[in-house]
Every structure is written in C-alpha cells, then in structure tokens.
Scaffold this motif. Sequence first.
Motif, short mmCIF file in Angstrom:
data_model
loop_
_atom_site.label_atom_id
_atom_site.label_comp_id
_atom_site.label_asym_id
_atom_site.label_seq_id
_atom_site.Cartn_x
_atom_site.Cartn_y
_atom_site.Cartn_z
N PRO B 60 0.83 -1.22 0.00
CA PRO B 60 0.00 0.00 0.00
C PRO B 60 0.86 1.27 0.00
CG PRO B 60 0.04 -1.00 2.19
CD PRO B 60 0.75 -1.95 1.28
N PHE B 61 0.31 2.32 -0.57
CA PHE B 61 0.99 3.62 -0.55
C PHE B 61 0.80 4.28 0.83
CE2 PHE B 61 0.05 3.47 -5.21
CZ PHE B 61 1.35 3.53 -5.64
N THR B 62 1.71 5.19 1.14
CA THR B 62 1.54 6.04 2.32
C THR B 62 1.45 7.47 1.78
OG1 THR B 62 2.91 4.53 3.58
CG2 THR B 62 2.54 6.70 4.54
N VAL B 63 0.50 8.24 2.30
CA VAL B 63 0.35 9.62 1.82
C VAL B 63 0.47 10.58 3.00
CG1 VAL B 63 -1.05 9.05 -0.20
CG2 VAL B 63 -2.18 9.47 1.99
N LYS B 64 0.61 11.86 2.67
CA LYS B 64 0.83 12.87 3.70
C LYS B 64 -0.28 12.85 4.75
CE LYS B 64 2.85 17.50 3.44
NZ LYS B 64 4.21 17.18 3.55
N THR B 65 -1.52 12.63 4.31
CA THR B 65 -2.61 12.66 5.29
C THR B 65 -2.51 11.50 6.28
OG1 THR B 65 -4.00 11.59 3.66
CG2 THR B 65 -4.32 13.96 3.97
N ASP B 66 -1.88 10.39 5.88
CA ASP B 66 -1.66 9.30 6.85
C ASP B 66 -0.78 9.80 7.99
OD1 ASP B 66 -3.06 7.36 5.40
OD2 ASP B 66 -1.30 6.85 4.19
N LEU B 67 0.25 10.58 7.62
CA LEU B 67 1.16 11.09 8.64
C LEU B 67 0.44 12.11 9.52
CD1 LEU B 67 3.19 9.87 6.47
CD2 LEU B 67 4.81 11.49 7.35
N ARG B 68 -0.39 12.92 8.87
CA ARG B 68 -1.12 13.94 9.63
C ARG B 68 -2.13 13.28 10.58
NH1 ARG B 68 -5.46 16.91 6.36
NH2 ARG B 68 -6.44 14.96 6.92
N ASP B 69 -2.82 12.26 10.08
CA ASP B 69 -3.86 11.60 10.89
C ASP B 69 -3.28 10.90 12.11
OD1 ASP B 69 -5.59 12.53 9.01
OD2 ASP B 69 -5.91 10.59 8.03
N HIS B 70 -2.00 10.57 12.06
CA HIS B 70 -1.38 9.90 13.20
C HIS B 70 -0.47 10.83 13.98
CE1 HIS B 70 -2.82 6.60 10.70
NE2 HIS B 70 -3.02 5.99 11.85
N TYR B 71 -0.74 12.13 13.82
CA TYR B 71 0.01 13.16 14.56
C TYR B 71 -0.12 12.93 16.06
CZ TYR B 71 1.08 17.82 16.41
OH TYR B 71 1.61 18.86 17.10
N PRO B 72 0.91 13.09 16.88
CA PRO B 72 2.27 13.36 16.39
C PRO B 72 3.10 12.08 16.17
CG PRO B 72 2.14 13.73 18.75
CD PRO B 72 0.77 13.29 18.33
N PHE B 73 2.94 11.07 17.05
CA PHE B 73 3.91 9.97 17.02
C PHE B 73 3.33 8.64 16.54
CE2 PHE B 73 5.70 12.37 20.95
CZ PHE B 73 6.31 13.30 20.13
N GLY B 74 2.10 8.67 16.01
CA GLY B 74 1.38 7.42 15.71
C GLY B 74 2.04 6.49 14.70
N LEU B 75 2.92 7.02 13.86
CA LEU B 75 3.55 6.13 12.86
C LEU B 75 4.97 5.73 13.26
CD1 LEU B 75 2.38 7.40 9.34
CD2 LEU B 75 1.39 5.64 10.80
N PHE B 76 5.37 6.10 14.47
CA PHE B 76 6.71 5.71 14.90
C PHE B 76 6.76 4.20 15.08
CE2 PHE B 76 8.29 9.88 17.12
CZ PHE B 76 8.04 10.57 15.95
N ALA B 77 7.87 3.61 14.64
CA ALA B 77 8.03 2.17 14.79
C ALA B 77 8.90 1.84 16.00
CB ALA B 77 8.64 1.59 13.52
N ALA B 78 9.37 2.90 16.67
CA ALA B 78 10.22 2.68 17.85
C ALA B 78 9.57 3.41 19.02
CB ALA B 78 11.62 3.24 17.59
N PRO B 79 9.74 2.90 20.23
CA PRO B 79 9.19 3.60 21.39
C PRO B 79 9.92 4.92 21.59
CG PRO B 79 10.55 1.74 22.09
CD PRO B 79 10.44 1.65 20.60
N LEU B 80 9.23 5.88 22.20
CA LEU B 80 9.80 7.22 22.35
C LEU B 80 11.15 7.21 23.07
CD1 LEU B 80 8.63 9.74 21.18
CD2 LEU B 80 7.71 10.33 23.43
N LYS B 81 11.36 6.24 23.94
CA LYS B 81 12.64 6.20 24.65
C LYS B 81 13.81 5.95 23.70
CE LYS B 81 12.42 1.30 26.12
NZ LYS B 81 13.38 0.72 25.16
N ASP B 82 13.53 5.35 22.54
CA ASP B 82 14.59 5.12 21.56
C ASP B 82 14.69 6.23 20.51
OD1 ASP B 82 15.17 2.76 22.84
OD2 ASP B 82 13.88 1.56 21.53
N ILE B 83 13.73 7.15 20.54
CA ILE B 83 13.76 8.26 19.59
C ILE B 83 14.64 9.35 20.21
CG2 ILE B 83 12.37 10.09 18.47
CD1 ILE B 83 11.76 7.37 17.29
#
Lengths: 143, 437
Positions: B60-83
């Motif tokens: 599947p494609f990813t589009v800008k609105t996907d990133l916006r809809d998961h604002y702020p950290f919803g698309l992170f693949a790592a826990p915040l402690k590793d960011i």
Amino acid sequence: MAVKQISVFLENKSGRLAAVTKLLGEKQVNIRALSIADTSDFGILRLIVNDPDKAHKALKEGGFTVSATDVLAVAVPDTPGGLAPALAVLEDAGVNIEYLYAFVAQRAGMAMVLFKVNDTERAAAALTKAGFSVPKPEEVYSV
Amino acid sequence: MWNPEIESMPREKLRELQLKRLKETVDLAYQNVPHYRQKFDQMGLKPQDVKSLDDLAHLPFTVKTDLRDHYPFGLFAAPLKDIVRVHASSGTTGKPIVVGYTREDISTWAEVMARTIGMVNTTFEDVVQVAYGYGLFTGGLGLHYGAEYMGATVVPMSGGNTKRQIMLMQDFGTTVLCCTPSYALYIAEVFAEIGVPRESLKLRAGLLGAEPWSDAMRREIEEKLKIDAVDIYGLSEVIGPGVASECLCKEGLHICEDHFIPEIIDPETGTVLPPGRPGELVFTTITKKGSPVLRYRTRDITLLIDVPCACGRTHIRMARVMGRSDDMLIIRGVNVFPSQIESVLLSISHTEPHYLIVVDREKALDTLEVWIEVSEDLFRDEIKGLEELERCIHNEIESVLGISVKVKLVEPKTIQRSEGKAKRVVDKRDLPKKQEG
C-alpha cells in the motif's frame, strides 16, 4: 437623531473614487458631504447623501463593499472658534471622537460638523443641553 | 566519493542488499505500527509476501494525510525512549508532519549526508557553511551532521543575515556553501552590491536544494559565484536532505538506494512506470527505524535515469523535480499549502473569503502576498479597524507558515473568478514548468 453615513472600501488606485461618484450620479443620488481616510494601500470613503438607502443599495449592487454608520450632525457657527465649544462639550461629557469632518451648510452663517463618536446618544444630549443645534437626519440629507 | 564501496556497488549486489533490508523494514512496520498492520490486513498481505523487489509494487501507498492523521507519534516504529530527535514539516492544514529518528537513524542520515556533501569532492579540509534553516526543518541539521561526520569544518550559520554570511565566508575561508538556490543567487547579488572581490573568497561549490530550480538558474549561480552548483534533494518524511544528490556530471541526482528505494508511478492510477517516464516519485525507506515509510508518495514529479553515470556511481539517478502533483508551493525553501492559508482566513472571517496567493521573486528572494477581498463582514468603517484586520491575518499566517507574508486588502471582484475551481495561486516565479500527464 443619528445621521446615516455610507462608508465604502476603496483600494488606493486611480479611478476608484470616480467610479463611485459616477455610479451615484447615474442613480440620481446627490452627495452632500464626503471625506476620505486612507493608508498607502486602501481608503475608506465616507458619504452623506440625500438618500442613504438608495446609495447603499446602488453601491452594493455595483460591487462595492459598503456599510452604513450612524454619525451625529451638529450645526456650529461658521466663525473663527465656532467648533471649539462643541468639542469642549463632548470632552466634558466623556465622549470619544473617532473622526469628524465638516461642510459649510447652506443655512446662513452655519457649518455642519459630522461626528463619529463612541456614544451618539450621550453626545447628542450633551450638545443639545449646551444649546447646540443637532439637526434631524432629514435636514442633513436635504441641506 | 565518500563511500566508494557502497556508492559504486555492482547493481546486482545492491539489489540483494535492498531486498534484505526491504523485508526487514516491512516486518518492522507490520509488527510495530498499527496503521501499516491494518493496511496490510485489509489487503490480505503478510510481510512474508515480499519475496522480491518487484513485490514492492503490491504494497500500500503512504500519503501525507496518513502522517497527519497519526500526529504526532502514531507512525513511529520505535518507542519514544529510543527516539533521540524529532523533526517536522508543514502539513496541509494546522498540524505539522512529525518524524522521529533513533540514534541509528541519525547515523544513517549523517552517512547519506556525507555522500551528498562528498559529491563536490569535499573532504575534512573543507569549510562548509550551512545557510539552511536550523530547527524543526531538516535542512540545517541534516547538512550539519553530515559535514561534521565527514570531518569538515562546519559553520552553522542558518539562514538570513546575508552581510554577516559574507563576512564569515571571507574570514573563515568557506569553500562549500549549503543553501537554497534562490538564496545563493541573493548572496551573489549582495556580493555585487557591496563589491566583494572574488579573490577574497575561497568558495568553490554550492549544495543547493529544498526548492525547485532550473538549469538556467544553475548557470546564473555558477557564473555569478564562480562555483560548481549541484542540486540536492530530500524530504523529512523520508529522512530530510541526503535522499538524492547530483555529482559533478550535473545530469541528475544519485539516490542513496541502499537506504531508499525509489519508484515512479502514474499519479492518477498508481501504476509503476519504467525509467525514463515522468511521474510521481515514491520512496520506501529500508533502513530507518524511527519513522519507516512504505511507498511514500512525495507528490514530486520527476523521472528515473537508469543509464550508468560517468562518475562511476552505480546508484540510479532522478532528474530534477519538474513539478508537483498537488498544489504545494515552496517559498524560500518552506513548504506551503494554500489550504494552510485558507484555514487561517476561515478562522478569522467565519465565511470563506475570496483570496489570492501571489508568489513572486524580487532580487532572487521569494515574496509571498495574500490578497483578501474585503467583504461586508470584514469591512470596518475605521482605518484602525482595517489595519487591525490586516495585522491579525498577517500574524496568524506568519505563525502557521513560519515565513513572512504581505497581506493586501482588496475590493470585491478584484480576484478573478473562474469556472469551477477558484484560482487561488498566482506564481510569477520562473520555475521549472509542471509536466502534464
């Protein structure tokens, strides 16, 4: 008591004032008094006319941004120092003046001053009490 | 060449590496990001369905609105402690698009940036002046970390303050300038204005990007500054600058394919197009751990060049960006969507105002004007009321876009009405023309 003034938004470019006056002329609207406040980019044209409702409608239909504003007309003697006592009355009454402009009336020896104030009623009462003539709107439209 | 082993890797080996990394990334996204898992599940896909690079086209494609809809950290693949860092870029309305970097992502980024900086044969002996903005924008820090990683001397100037930029360029012996192409031209004009003797400068190259430009502009910059000017490309959704950059052959930008897989698609149908055909550029990151993206639609229109390059690099090239498949504008390197301006105007006037965005270029610097028709709701009978309105619109737009704007109140019917969709943008700059189809 309150006189209806027509205000028009104009961009600061050539021909705009001519367009307004031409339109009003075609509609047989007579301009009694006018003033312009301006910045480098735009201005506000303020008009006292013989038929404010007709002018408002005509300008709106002509595509201008128009509003009607209540202003207060006061007749003052057309002599040196004629305006000062009226301003003193307003100051004593605690009325703020947003702007004013004047024209010489056809009524002998009098000038007509148009005030935009923060409290028209209070201003009118204070001026009347001090003996100033506050003409009725119809008188102003037909001077 | 910064990393000859990778940059001139035989394509067969490169493809093997890409497949291995693609599988890992798909797995990571599926396991750690609910959005991707949901999309895969809906399509009946499993990470192990990716068996070859060709299988990428089924994802599947990813589009800008996907990133916006998961604002702020919803698309992170790592826990915040590793960011360890976040960056952000403009969203289409209100909220920005946020990306997160793990420590490993930051080193990946420094590596691809060092390759970019190395395109003009930069070494630890160079003085690199970074005149891209520092902050949430990826430009400044991206170049900064790459140049530092390489061991060059970094001058972290950020944008603006041109006379000071020039003074330090002379005093520090800056050899490589990093900024937007329009700012490079502006610097050239200020050189001429204040009479900077060329001998007082050691400048030899410019790494210019973050906005579209043309070959004519390149020639002008090269002639006026007497430097080699190369195009660099990137976007924060993918990593920031460092995604692709031109070598001194100046015939397209080499994509760091060991980290990002490019595709060109037909923006209407989503079908993958072969090299040489213009279409929308799509990227899949294959090493990022913080914010991996699968098939991210950049909306940039370009084409891929798979002919070997004279420089010896084997990584595929993309042509200069030719336009956009959406209405995004790039003004002084900042992404601007007309919808951002529209939402500000709506919040102020409560009804949809007629407005026009006018973009122009004065003395090589982009200018942004917003014209607003004064309707009866907006009209005030007093100058101070109208000036207050102007100031309010001005401040709101500046705070949303982060760039300065001139607000102009105009009479009704000043802005041309067209059939159907209203024309909201007039761009008078001489930019590469949008490719149709």
